[in-house]
Every structure is written in structure tokens, then in C-alpha cells.
Scaffold this active site. Structure first.
Site, PDB file in Angstrom:
ATOM      1  N   GLU A 138      -6.709  -0.497  -6.535  1.00 21.47           N
ATOM      2  CA  GLU A 138      -5.757   0.346  -7.263  1.00 21.47           C
ATOM      3  C   GLU A 138      -4.796  -0.557  -8.036  1.00 21.47           C
ATOM      4  O   GLU A 138      -4.188  -1.466  -7.458  1.00 21.47           O
ATOM      5  CB  GLU A 138      -4.973   1.228  -6.279  1.00 21.47           C
ATOM      6  N   ASN A 145      -4.698   5.804   0.197  1.00 18.99           N
ATOM      7  CA  ASN A 145      -3.899   5.924   1.420  1.00 18.99           C
ATOM      8  C   ASN A 145      -3.235   7.286   1.529  1.00 18.99           C
ATOM      9  O   ASN A 145      -3.064   7.823   2.626  1.00 18.99           O
ATOM     10  CB  ASN A 145      -2.842   4.825   1.486  1.00 18.99           C
ATOM     11  N   HIS A 177      -3.723  -3.356  -5.459  1.00 16.45           N
ATOM     12  CA  HIS A 177      -3.910  -2.958  -4.066  1.00 16.45           C
ATOM     13  C   HIS A 177      -5.385  -2.986  -3.660  1.00 16.45           C
ATOM     14  O   HIS A 177      -6.191  -2.212  -4.167  1.00 16.45           O
ATOM     15  CB  HIS A 177      -3.328  -1.550  -3.852  1.00 16.45           C
ATOM     16  N   SER A 208       0.825  -1.203   0.000  1.00 19.76           N
ATOM     17  CA  SER A 208       0.000   0.000   0.000  1.00 19.76           C
ATOM     18  C   SER A 208       0.856   1.249   0.000  1.00 19.76           C
ATOM     19  O   SER A 208       0.330   2.341  -0.101  1.00 19.76           O
ATOM     20  CB  SER A 208      -0.941   0.011   1.189  1.00 19.76           C
TER      21      SER A 208
HETATM   22  N1  CAA Z   1     -18.150 -11.532   2.036  1.00 16.58           N
HETATM   23  C1  CAA Z   1     -19.100 -10.777   1.504  1.00 16.58           C
HETATM   24  N2  CAA Z   1     -19.760  -9.830   2.171  1.00 16.58           N
HETATM   25  C2  CAA Z   1     -19.420  -9.637   3.460  1.00 16.58           C
HETATM   26  C3  CAA Z   1     -18.424 -10.415   4.090  1.00 16.58           C
HETATM   27  C4  CAA Z   1     -17.768 -11.381   3.325  1.00 16.58           C
HETATM   28  N3  CAA Z   1     -16.821 -12.130   3.813  1.00 16.58           N
HETATM   29  N4  CAA Z   1     -18.306  -9.995   5.370  1.00 16.58           N
HETATM   30  C5  CAA Z   1     -19.178  -8.995   5.533  1.00 16.58           C
HETATM   31  N5  CAA Z   1     -19.864  -8.792   4.378  1.00 16.58           N
HETATM   32  C6  CAA Z   1     -20.875  -7.807   4.131  1.00 16.58           C
HETATM   33  C7  CAA Z   1     -21.913  -7.804   5.218  1.00 16.58           C
HETATM   34  O1  CAA Z   1     -22.912  -8.731   4.926  1.00 16.58           O
HETATM   35  C8  CAA Z   1     -22.378  -6.379   5.197  1.00 16.58           C
HETATM   36  O2  CAA Z   1     -23.293  -6.160   4.128  1.00 16.58           O
HETATM   37  P1  CAA Z   1     -24.819  -5.769   4.444  1.00 16.58           P
HETATM   38  O3  CAA Z   1     -24.739  -4.517   5.256  1.00 16.58           O
HETATM   39  O4  CAA Z   1     -25.416  -5.605   3.073  1.00 16.58           O
HETATM   40  O5  CAA Z   1     -25.348  -6.941   5.200  1.00 16.58           O
HETATM   41  C9  CAA Z   1     -21.122  -5.591   4.868  1.00 16.58           C
HETATM   42  O6  CAA Z   1     -20.290  -6.522   4.206  1.00 16.58           O
HETATM   43  C10 CAA Z   1     -20.351  -5.079   6.095  1.00 16.58           C
HETATM   44  O7  CAA Z   1     -20.802  -5.760   7.218  1.00 16.58           O
HETATM   45  P2  CAA Z   1     -20.051  -6.163   8.530  1.00 16.58           P
HETATM   46  O8  CAA Z   1     -20.985  -6.938   9.352  1.00 16.58           O
HETATM   47  O9  CAA Z   1     -18.745  -6.809   8.230  1.00 16.58           O
HETATM   48  O10 CAA Z   1     -19.743  -4.845   9.349  1.00 16.58           O
HETATM   49  P3  CAA Z   1     -20.194  -3.331   9.262  1.00 16.58           P
HETATM   50  O11 CAA Z   1     -21.492  -3.122   8.604  1.00 16.58           O
HETATM   51  O12 CAA Z   1     -20.014  -2.868  10.657  1.00 16.58           O
HETATM   52  O13 CAA Z   1     -19.063  -2.700   8.333  1.00 16.58           O
HETATM   53  C11 CAA Z   1     -16.878  -2.285   7.558  1.00 16.58           C
HETATM   54  C12 CAA Z   1     -17.720  -2.930   8.605  1.00 16.58           C
HETATM   55  C13 CAA Z   1     -17.128  -2.903   6.180  1.00 16.58           C
HETATM   56  C14 CAA Z   1     -15.435  -2.510   7.968  1.00 16.58           C
HETATM   57  C15 CAA Z   1     -17.210  -0.766   7.476  1.00 16.58           C
HETATM   58  O14 CAA Z   1     -17.181  -0.221   8.751  1.00 16.58           O
HETATM   59  C16 CAA Z   1     -16.266   0.016   6.585  1.00 16.58           C
HETATM   60  O15 CAA Z   1     -16.412   0.045   5.380  1.00 16.58           O
HETATM   61  N6  CAA Z   1     -15.286   0.702   7.195  1.00 16.58           N
HETATM   62  C17 CAA Z   1     -14.290   1.479   6.495  1.00 16.58           C
HETATM   63  C18 CAA Z   1     -13.150   0.589   6.113  1.00 16.58           C
HETATM   64  C19 CAA Z   1     -12.065   1.324   5.357  1.00 16.58           C
HETATM   65  O16 CAA Z   1     -11.987   2.533   5.321  1.00 16.58           O
HETATM   66  N7  CAA Z   1     -11.161   0.532   4.748  1.00 16.58           N
HETATM   67  C20 CAA Z   1     -10.044   1.066   4.039  1.00 16.58           C
HETATM   68  C21 CAA Z   1      -8.863   1.066   4.940  1.00 16.58           C
HETATM   69  S1  CAA Z   1      -7.411   1.519   4.082  1.00 16.58           S
HETATM   70  C22 CAA Z   1      -6.929   0.113   3.393  1.00 16.58           C
HETATM   71  O17 CAA Z   1      -7.435  -0.930   3.541  1.00 16.58           O
HETATM   72  C23 CAA Z   1      -5.769   0.240   2.532  1.00 16.58           C
HETATM   73  C24 CAA Z   1      -4.508  -0.066   3.183  1.00 16.58           C
HETATM   74  O18 CAA Z   1      -3.549  -0.238   2.450  1.00 16.58           O
HETATM   75  C25 CAA Z   1      -4.329  -0.099   4.591  1.00 16.58           C
END
Ligand code: CAA
Length: 588
Positions: free
Chosen positions: A152, A190, A140, A119
Site C-alpha cells: 500500500e 488492515n 506499507h 500500518s
Molecule cells: N524469499 C522468497 N520466497 C520465500 C521466502 C523468502 N525469504 N520464504 C518463503 N518463501 C516462499 C516459499 O518458498 C513458499 O513458496 P512455495 O510454496 O512456492 O515453495 C512460500 O514463500 C511460503 O512458504 P513458507 O514455507 O514460508 O510457509 P507456508 O507455505 O506455510 O506459508 C505464509 C506461510 C506465507 C505466512 C502463509 O501462511 C500466508 O500467506 N499467510 C497469511 C499471511 C498474512 O495474512 N499476512 C498479512 C498480515 S497483515 C500485515 O502484514 C500487515 C500489517 O500491518 C500487520
């Protein structure tokens, strides 16, 4: 070339998610770890994640079984000898990645695409560790990889176009929206996310606001799916540290120098959700359930300064919105404007908003009538002599507000709380305009006040504790979610939001990515409700520039200097939606 067999190296948070989403889309996956225990842990993560997907109705039991069948777990690199694509997702160490790529170079078939999920490290540096840099590309993903649909695709100066095209097609076949970009630390998402996350950490570290208040402010004020500290726990504090460190080394921007507490937490073994503890403590390693939240303070005793009558000064959108909030919550409200006509207009605006709420079924007719009965307009500040709280929402001009506070001090009864809704002026400047600075507090509502739950309760160096506590209590009483913070430019939300928006403009200015791709990255990669350019055009570029200038003047951070493109658009009169043109054209 048709990709059918994909290798994934490293089954940490990202690698496990990547292997899951690839197997889910029909590919056969060779999942590699360095030890059997790490392999077992990776397998468990995929089993648990797919189990959750089944529970949430996202996957059938049968599909889960075949998904798991398609993954071959092994510690044996030669299993990659017939892979068409290998994605490396080990920890962010250049040396480690280079050594993996040189091993891969010897094992993977000649046609194979070798990809890194890095990343922040240079894909070019990784590519040159192989004899086929043209076949090396960045792919990514975003955490959680099975959920977030943005990817990405990082092309280096040597990546062949065919390889880029195949990587794009592959990402699309996973149901992702890929964007191709150059090899720069942090790529799009990022690079914009981590300055913000790091700033949030420094707010926490300096006790400017509490962990929950910082997170709640960004969730409720900006509609983000998670607050910054909880997101850091999800990303992994070790990963976050490495990303920031790399970004800092590449750009030498102080805002990317990792906040010291990140390193301390990592050293202590608190690497976030995956270890069961980071900024928050979790039920178990990997669990999203937080176990150390403070007990909700519903039962707080009656406030020292109870509020039944509220005076709102102003006649604009904020003033009428705030008057509506208090009147609906059963308070007696007097709205004071500069003229009787303006006061009547503001009351009429409240009435229209209440009518709308009735139409939508959010309020019944009796509720509306009762709220209106509790609200009256006036053109005389002197009428505020009896109110328990006077709250001003007049123009953001220090001289005007100061003069008003002098008047409020003269008129209001002893013990009344005096509040300002300013979003950019120092509250202390208004407090010292009175002879009772201990009674003065900031109550920063968000627009539209009737709908936005968040209120920033701003404590100056002079505000009495009982005034802060009473203001917090009042916000809860009227159905708002208060967060408390110190009296610094931008409070919590604007201080975290606008530098990020400004960074987006700088990225556009540098021609690194288009406005559409930057907006897409933040919406699909981080779950933001709007991308930076959509939001800037909605907020107004003049307003955004003024806020950014205030932040720059207060913090003197070179990185907060307003982006020249923002200044130019404002000079040209392109202020966003309200003028039909901003970063985008809305004409017609
Ligand atoms: N397969 C398919 N779908 C799934 C799944 C899986 N394994 N696990 C969860 N889901 C679905 C769930 O069913 C849910 O969908 P619905 O609402 O339609 O039912 C959705 O995904 C998310 O549900 P969760 O129960 O997991 O939890 P949540 O609703 O509390 O959301 C989250 C959690 C998705 C993490 C959300 O809070 C979010 O998007 N947060 C922001 C995350 C973010 O910013 N990520 C980027 C970080 S930077 C990065 O990653 C880059 C790097 O290099 C570090």
C-alpha cells in the site's frame, strides 16, 4: 530520480523482511537498528529467511551471498546521508516515529524520499515532524514481506505526486503490486483484516470455540492460508494491539477495541511467534513450528452412538451432497424428499457427482457402484424409523424446519441423533420442537459438501455431550474435519466472514478504494483465495445480506449493520453471478 541506495530503519519482523526483499532486487541497503544486539538479531532473521528461501529453491546460494553483501548493517544514522529512500519500520509508536523522522530530516539528502511502513498511524502526523512533508509517503508491506506481493502506497494531502510515482515504481521494481490510497487508519487491508482478527480473539476468549477449531474453520471453510489466531501470532500481538488501538481511537468502532486477552498476552511477554509464544507455543522464538498442538484424537474409543444408517431430508444441493458424503463413506443412506420425483432427481444428482469423481480419477467404478447401492430415495418420512442419524437440509425457514423436527421426533427410534444443517437459524429452536432436545445437534456442512472438508458441529445448551462426541466422531469417520462451537448466529465461519465482507462494502461505499483494489489487497496482502467482492458475487448478495442481517439482529452490534450498498443491490435485483450482475457485471 533513480533510487539505488535504500535505508531501512528497524529490523524487527517487518523491517528485516523489507530489507531482504529490497536487497534481493539489487539495491544496496543500509539497515539500521538502535542497538548492536537488535542489529544482530535482525541480521540473523535475514540470514535464516534467505537460508529457507535457498532450501525451498527460491534463491541460489550465490544470489543469497550477494543479497547479504548488499546489506550494510549499522547502528549509525549518518550512514543514511547518501540514501535515496529511507523506509522506517520501527514499532507502532507515533512519538518514536516522529523523532526518527526528525532525525532523518537532518541527515538524509534533500532529494531523499522518507517512507514509513506504519500500518495504522497517520502518515500525515509523521510527515509534519519533518521540514519536507511533500517527500514523506507510506510504503506499507505485508508480513512476510519477501513472500506477499501487495504494497500500500499511502499518500497524504501534502505528498507530492512525483514522490507517489517514485514510490509506486520502486514497489513495482521489487515485484510487488502497489495500490495508492489515502491516509486512513488501517488503510485497505488492515482495516478489513483486524475487525475479523479481533472478533476471532473474542470467540477464543469467551471459550465459544477452541483455538484450533477457530483456526481450522477459517482455513478449511474459507481457504485462508492461516487461521486468525495463528496469523495474529505471525503479525505479533503487540503490533496487533497497537493497530487495533489506533483504529479504535480513529473510528470508535467497538469491534476494533482490542480484546482484553491481547493486552494480557503482550504484558506477559507472549508477543507471538517472534517470542516463541502467543496464542500458540513455538519451538523457538521466530520458529513457525508449533509445539503445543493437542494430540490427534484418532484413537477415540467407539462413539456412544455409532452410526451406520443415515436419513437425509431434502432434495437440494446440500441434501444430495451430504447423502453422497455418507454413501461414499460406507453408510446406508436414505434420502427423503417431498415427492418420489424429487427424491429421484436428488439421487440422480448424486450419481452425476459420483460419475464426475470417477472421470477425474478420484473414485473407481466399483466405489461409485457400491455408493449408489447404499443410497436410495424415498418420499416417506416414516421410512426414517430405523436410521441412527436423521439430518435435515430443507429450506432455511424456521416454521418448516420446526414442523419437520416434530415429525422426526415422532418417527425416529429412541437414541437416534437428529441433526440440522441450518446455517442461520438457532439450533435450539429446533431442539425444543422435539421431546428429546439432548439428541439434537447442528451439523453445518459447506457447499459443495462432497469436497469441503469442514463441518461445524453445533452444540446447543441442551445437546448431550455424547451426541456432540458421537457427531464429531462420525464426521472424522467419513473424512470430514469437524470443529465444535456454540449455537450462535453464524457459528464460526459465517460470523467471522460476513462482517468482514460487509466492511469491504462499506469501504467501497465510502469511496476509499475501488472494488478491484480491495480485492487485490486481500488476495495479495493476506493470501485469501478471493477478494470480498468476488466472493460476495459468488455467494449471492441476497444470501449474504440475509446472513449479515441475522448477525446484526443477534449481536446488536452497530458495526454489523448491513451496508446500504448491499441492501440497494439486492433491492435492484443485482444478486451476483447468478443474475449476471452484482458488484461486477458478468453479462456476456
Ligand atoms: N524469499 C522468497 N520466497 C520465500 C521466502 C523468502 N525469504 N520464504 C518463503 N518463501 C516462499 C516459499 O518458498 C513458499 O513458496 P512455495 O510454496 O512456492 O515453495 C512460500 O514463500 C511460503 O512458504 P513458507 O514455507 O514460508 O510457509 P507456508 O507455505 O506455510 O506459508 C505464509 C506461510 C506465507 C505466512 C502463509 O501462511 C500466508 O500467506 N499467510 C497469511 C499471511 C498474512 O495474512 N499476512 C498479512 C498480515 S497483515 C500485515 O502484514 C500487515 C500489517 O500491518 C500487520
Amino acid at each position: 530520480m533513480a533510487i539505488s541506495r535504500v535505508g531501512v530503519i528497524g529490523l524487527g519482523t517487518m523491517g528485516a523482511g523489507i530489507a531482504e526483499v529490497i536487497a534481493r532486487n539489487g539495491y544496496s541497503v543500509v539497515a539500521i537498528e538502535s542497538s548492536t544486539s537488535a542489529l544482530e538479531h535482525g541480521r540473523e532473521m535475514i540470514e535464516n529467511s534467505t537460508q529457507r528461501a535457498v532450501k525451498r529453491g527460491k534463491l541460489s546460494e550465490a544470489d543469497r551471498a550477494s543479497l547479504l553483501d548488499r546489506i550494510h548493517f549499522t547502528t549509525d544514522y549518518p550512514a543514511l546521508s547518501d540514501a535515496d529512500l529511507v523506509i522506517e519500520a520501527v514499532s507502532e509508536s507515533l512519538e518514536l516515529k516522529k523523532s526518527i523522522f526528525s532525525q532523518l530530516d537532518a541527515i538524509a539528502p534533500e532529494h531523499a524520499i522518507l517512507a514509513s511502513n506504519t500500518s495504522s498511524l497517520s502518515v500525515t502526523d509523521i510527515a509534519v515532524a519533518t521540514t519536507r512533508p511533500a517527500n514523506v509517503v507510506g510504503i506499507h508491506f505485508f508480513n512476510p514481506a519477501p513472500v506477499l506481493s501487495f504494497v500500500e502506497i499511502v499518500r497524504t494531502v501534502v505528498t507530492s505526486q512525483d514522490v507517489v510515482d517514485e514510490a509506486v515504481a520502486f514497489a513495482e521494481s521489487l515485484g510487488k503490486q502497489p495500490v495508492v490510497i489515502g491516509d486512513r487508519a488501517g488503510f485497505i487491508a488492515n482495516a478489513l483484516l483486524f475487525g475479523y482478527l479481533n472478533h476471532a480473539v473474542s470467540m477464543f476468549e469467551s471459550s465459544y470455540a477452541s483455538r484450533e477449531d477457530i483456526d481450522d474453520a477459517m482455513r478449511l471453510g474459507c481457504g485462508y492460508p492461516m487461521g486468525p489466531l495463528m496469523l495474529l501470532d505471525l503479525i505479533g500481538l503487540d503490533t496487533a494491539y497497537e493497530i487495533l488501538d489506533t483504529m479504535y481511537k480513529q473510528g470508535r468502532d467497538r469491534l476494533h477495541a482490542p480484546s482484553p486477552i491481547l493486552k494480557q498476552l503482550v504484558t506477559a511477554g507472549h508477543r507471538g511467534r517472534k517470542t516463541g509464544r502467543g496464542f500458540y507455543a513455538y519451538e523457538a522464538p521466530g520458529s513457525p513450528v508449533v509445539v503445543d498442538l493437542p494430540v490427534p484424537e484418532e484413537a477415540v474409543e467407539a462413539p456412544v452412538r455409532p452410526v451406520q444408517s443415515v436419513g437425509v431430508v431434502g432434495s437440494g444441493t446440500m441434501a444430495s451432497g451430504i447423502a453422497e458424503v455418507f454413501a461414499r463413506a460406507g453408510k446406508d443412506v436414505i434420502l427423503v424428499a417431498r415427492s418420489a420425483a424429487k427424491a429421484q432427481q436428488a439421487v440422480a444428482a448424486v450419481q452425476r457427482s459420483l460419475d464426475k469423481a470417477v472421470e477425474k480419477g478420484a473414485l473407481d467404478a466399483e466405489g461409485r457402484d457400491a455408493a449408489l447401492e447404499r443410497l436410495r430415495g424415498s418420499a416417506s418420512l416414516a421410512e426414517l424409523s430405523y436410521v441412527d442419524l436423521a439430518i435435515e437440509a430443507v429450506v432455511e425457514d424456521l416454521a418448516v424446519k420446526k414442523a419437520l423436527f416434530v415429525e422426526l421426533d415422532r418417527i425416529c427410534k429412541p437414541g437416534a441423533m437428529l441433526a440440522t444443517t441450518t446455517s442461520s437459524l438457532p439450533v435450539i429452536d429446533l431442539a425444543v420442537a422435539t421431546a428429546r432436545p439432548g439428541d439434537v445437534v447442528g451439523l453445518h456442512f459447506f457447499n459443495p459438501a462432497a469436497r469441503m472438508q469442514l463441518v461445524e458441529v453445533v452444540r446447543t445448551v441442551s445437546t448431550d455431550d455424547e451426541v456432540v462426541d458421537s457427531a464429531v466422531h462420525l464426521c472424522r469417520e467419513v473424512g470430514k474435519h469437524p470443529v465444535t462451537c456454540g449455537d450462535r448466529a453464524g457459528f464460526i465461519v459465517n460470523a467471522l466472514l460476513f462482517p468482514y465482507l460487509n466492511d469491504g462494502v462499506k469501504m467501497l461505499e465510502a469511496n476509499y478504494a475501488t472494488a478491484d483494489n480491495i480485492d487485490l489487497a486481500m488476495k495479495k496482502g493476506c493470501g485469501y483465495p478471493m477478494g470480498p467482492f468476488e466472493l460476495l458475487d459468488v455467494v449471492g448478495l441476497d444470501v449474504s445480506l440475509a446472513i449479515q442481517r441475522t448477525l446484526y439482529l443477534e449481536f446488536r452490534e452497530p458495526g454489523f449493520a448491513p451496508a446500504p450498498r448491499l441492501e440497494h443491490l439486492v433491492t435492484a435485483g443485482y444478486l451476483g453471478r447468478k443474475t449476471g450482475r452484482g458488484f461486477r457485471d458478468y453479462a456476456g
